[in-house]
Design a protein around this motif. Structure first.
Motif, mmCIF file in Angstrom:
data_model
loop_
_atom_site.group_PDB
_atom_site.id
_atom_site.type_symbol
_atom_site.label_atom_id
_atom_site.label_comp_id
_atom_site.label_asym_id
_atom_site.label_seq_id
_atom_site.Cartn_x
_atom_site.Cartn_y
_atom_site.Cartn_z
ATOM 1 N N ASP A 69 0.868 -1.175 0.000
ATOM 2 C CA ASP A 69 0.000 0.000 0.000
ATOM 3 C C ASP A 69 0.906 1.227 0.000
ATOM 4 O O ASP A 69 1.872 1.286 0.771
ATOM 5 N N VAL A 70 0.606 2.201 -0.827
ATOM 6 C CA VAL A 70 1.465 3.386 -0.918
ATOM 7 C C VAL A 70 1.381 4.262 0.321
ATOM 8 O O VAL A 70 2.151 5.217 0.458
ATOM 9 N N SER A 71 0.479 3.965 1.254
ATOM 10 C CA SER A 71 0.416 4.742 2.489
ATOM 11 C C SER A 71 1.382 4.233 3.551
ATOM 12 O O SER A 71 1.539 4.874 4.593
ATOM 13 N N VAL A 72 2.037 3.086 3.305
ATOM 14 C CA VAL A 72 3.043 2.597 4.250
ATOM 15 C C VAL A 72 4.240 3.552 4.223
ATOM 16 O O VAL A 72 4.768 3.864 3.156
ATOM 17 N N VAL A 73 4.669 4.003 5.385
ATOM 18 C CA VAL A 73 5.755 4.979 5.467
ATOM 19 C C VAL A 73 7.103 4.268 5.367
ATOM 20 O O VAL A 73 7.388 3.363 6.153
ATOM 21 N N PRO A 74 7.965 4.656 4.416
ATOM 22 C CA PRO A 74 9.267 3.994 4.271
ATOM 23 C C PRO A 74 10.187 4.286 5.457
ATOM 24 O O PRO A 74 10.133 5.349 6.067
ATOM 25 N N TYR A 75 11.047 3.333 5.733
ATOM 26 C CA TYR A 75 12.124 3.548 6.695
ATOM 27 C C TYR A 75 13.299 4.220 5.983
ATOM 28 O O TYR A 75 13.467 4.094 4.769
ATOM 29 N N VAL A 76 14.127 4.907 6.758
ATOM 30 C CA VAL A 76 15.411 5.367 6.233
ATOM 31 C C VAL A 76 16.236 4.142 5.871
ATOM 32 O O VAL A 76 16.310 3.171 6.625
ATOM 33 N N GLY A 77 16.832 4.169 4.683
ATOM 34 C CA GLY A 77 17.647 3.052 4.226
ATOM 35 C C GLY A 77 16.971 2.181 3.182
ATOM 36 O O GLY A 77 17.623 1.330 2.586
ATOM 37 N N GLN A 78 15.672 2.390 2.944
ATOM 38 C CA GLN A 78 14.995 1.619 1.903
ATOM 39 C C GLN A 78 15.277 2.231 0.527
ATOM 40 O O GLN A 78 15.425 3.447 0.384
ATOM 41 N N THR A 79 15.343 1.360 -0.480
ATOM 42 C CA THR A 79 15.580 1.783 -1.860
ATOM 43 C C THR A 79 14.338 1.509 -2.695
ATOM 44 O O THR A 79 13.698 0.466 -2.537
ATOM 45 N N PHE A 80 14.006 2.438 -3.575
ATOM 46 C CA PHE A 80 12.828 2.315 -4.432
ATOM 47 C C PHE A 80 13.198 2.550 -5.888
ATOM 48 O O PHE A 80 14.087 3.349 -6.192
ATOM 49 N N ILE A 81 12.495 1.876 -6.782
ATOM 50 C CA ILE A 81 12.555 2.215 -8.199
ATOM 51 C C ILE A 81 11.690 3.450 -8.434
ATOM 52 O O ILE A 81 10.530 3.490 -8.026
ATOM 53 N N ILE A 82 12.259 4.446 -9.068
ATOM 54 C CA ILE A 82 11.479 5.585 -9.549
ATOM 55 C C ILE A 82 11.278 5.381 -11.043
ATOM 56 O O ILE A 82 12.235 5.443 -11.821
ATOM 57 N N PRO A 83 10.050 5.066 -11.475
ATOM 58 C CA PRO A 83 9.823 4.791 -12.898
ATOM 59 C C PRO A 83 9.956 6.053 -13.740
ATOM 60 O O PRO A 83 9.979 7.174 -13.213
ATOM 61 N N GLY A 84 10.038 5.872 -15.039
ATOM 62 C CA GLY A 84 10.130 7.011 -15.937
ATOM 63 C C GLY A 84 8.890 7.888 -15.893
ATOM 64 O O GLY A 84 7.794 7.437 -15.537
ATOM 65 N N GLU A 85 9.050 9.140 -16.267
ATOM 66 C CA GLU A 85 7.919 10.064 -16.303
ATOM 67 C C GLU A 85 6.937 9.673 -17.406
ATOM 68 O O GLU A 85 7.327 9.154 -18.456
ATOM 69 N N VAL A 86 5.676 9.958 -17.167
ATOM 70 C CA VAL A 86 4.623 9.742 -18.163
ATOM 71 C C VAL A 86 3.736 10.987 -18.209
ATOM 72 O O VAL A 86 3.720 11.788 -17.273
ATOM 73 N N CYS A 87 3.005 11.137 -19.295
ATOM 74 C CA CYS A 87 2.113 12.293 -19.415
ATOM 75 C C CYS A 87 0.903 12.196 -18.490
ATOM 76 O O CYS A 87 0.303 13.213 -18.145
ATOM 77 N N ASN A 88 0.528 10.990 -18.115
ATOM 78 C CA ASN A 88 -0.647 10.788 -17.277
ATOM 79 C C ASN A 88 -0.272 10.048 -16.002
ATOM 80 O O ASN A 88 -0.587 8.866 -15.848
ATOM 81 N N PRO A 89 0.417 10.700 -15.071
ATOM 82 C CA PRO A 89 0.801 10.021 -13.834
ATOM 83 C C PRO A 89 -0.429 9.585 -13.038
ATOM 84 O O PRO A 89 -1.438 10.294 -12.996
ATOM 85 N N ASP A 90 -0.338 8.412 -12.436
ATOM 86 C CA ASP A 90 -1.473 7.808 -11.730
ATOM 87 C C ASP A 90 -1.375 8.129 -10.236
ATOM 88 O O ASP A 90 -0.511 7.606 -9.534
ATOM 89 N N TRP A 91 -2.293 8.970 -9.767
ATOM 90 C CA TRP A 91 -2.326 9.358 -8.360
ATOM 91 C C TRP A 91 -3.451 8.687 -7.587
ATOM 92 O O TRP A 91 -3.541 8.862 -6.368
ATOM 93 N N THR A 92 -4.339 7.966 -8.253
ATOM 94 C CA THR A 92 -5.576 7.583 -7.572
ATOM 95 C C THR A 92 -5.920 6.098 -7.580
ATOM 96 O O THR A 92 -6.543 5.613 -6.642
ATOM 97 N N SER A 93 -5.574 5.359 -8.639
ATOM 98 C CA SER A 93 -6.169 4.027 -8.806
ATOM 99 C C SER A 93 -5.732 3.028 -7.745
ATOM 100 O O SER A 93 -6.408 2.011 -7.538
#
Length: 247
Positions: A69-93
């Motif tokens: 769930d994207v509401s889980v708060v990351p700890y310091v030290g975690q690594t994430f993939i940041i995907p490429g930019e898109v024209c229609n970023p998904d904030w809701t689904s």
């Protein structure tokens, strides 16, 4: 509970409005479509904060990292993939918009294991249950004669107020509907977030989470690593039109 929900709606409204404005002038050739790894070195920075920082949709980041769930708060030290930019970023689904209406969990399991940043409000949303049911069991807070300031005796989360942050690694007892059942199967998690699985297979985010309680996310799977094996709840259903609540 309602204040938190209002803040979430306002935040999402701002993000959607900003994204809509950006879409009108978006030139796909100017986007940075290269994904990269991001090391979180900021305490209490949320996935929403990271998404804003890099002009990505929060759900795009969530699915790139196979998140619970994207509401889980990351700890310091975690690594994430940041995907490429898109024209229609998904904030809701992928966003769980708040608690549900159920007074017990259809099909179980029994114990919820808290993740970083969890509150009763978040847990209720992941289980499609009311906050009062999780606080006080099936009777709900309103019927408790000695309920004070929303904190009630009995119920797995009775010692916490609605939006109080619960320490990670705590077990919360969840009231169950009887008789009810879910089909439980092993599953190779290779795409999406838990909400995608719950919507597809007829369960809830929290139920899937409870079957693999220490799983949070995996960025390695989308970099050629092994997809995480999890348990999945399917086809959760009441077995009778009349049911009781097991506290």
């Amino acid at each position: 509970m309602y204040l938190a929900h209002t803040i979430l709606q306002a935040t999402l409204g701002f993000m959607i409005a900003s994204a809509t404005g950006a879409q009108a002038i978006c030139n796909s050739t100017s986007l940075n479509t290269t994904s990269f790894n991001y090391y979180n070195d900021v305490e209490n920075q949320t996935i929403h904060d990271i998404a804003i920082k890099f002009n990505r949709g929060v759900c795009d980041i969530g699915r790139a990292n196979l998140m619970v769930d994207v509401s889980v708060v990351p700890y310091v030290g975690q690594t994430f993939i940041i995907p490429g930019e898109v024209c229609n970023p998904d904030w809701t689904s992928c966003v769980i918009n708040g608690p549900g209406t159920d007074d017990c969990l259809v099909g179980g399991p029994r114990l919820y294991y808290t993740l970083n940043g969890d509150t009763l409000w978040k847990i209720a949303g992941r289980l499609n249950m009311t906050v009062d049911s999780i606080k006080c069991g099936g009777d709900g807070c309103s019927s408790k004669t000695n309920c004070t300031d929303g904190i009630c005796p009995g119920g797995g989360g009775s010692q916490y107020s609605t939006n109080e942050t619960i320490p990670a690694g705590q077990f919360i007892k969840i009231p169950m509907c009887h008789p009810s059942a879910c089909d439980i199967e092993p599953y190779t998690f290779s795409k999406g977030v838990y909400k995608d699985l719950a919507d597809k297979y007829g369960s809830t985010v929290g139920q899937i989470q409870m079957l693999s309680p220490t799983y949070n996310y995996s960025y390695i799977a989308n970099e050629g690593g092994t997809a995480p094996p999890i348990g999945i709840a399917k086809n959760c259903r009441l077995l009778s039109s009349n049911y009781t609540i097991l506290d």
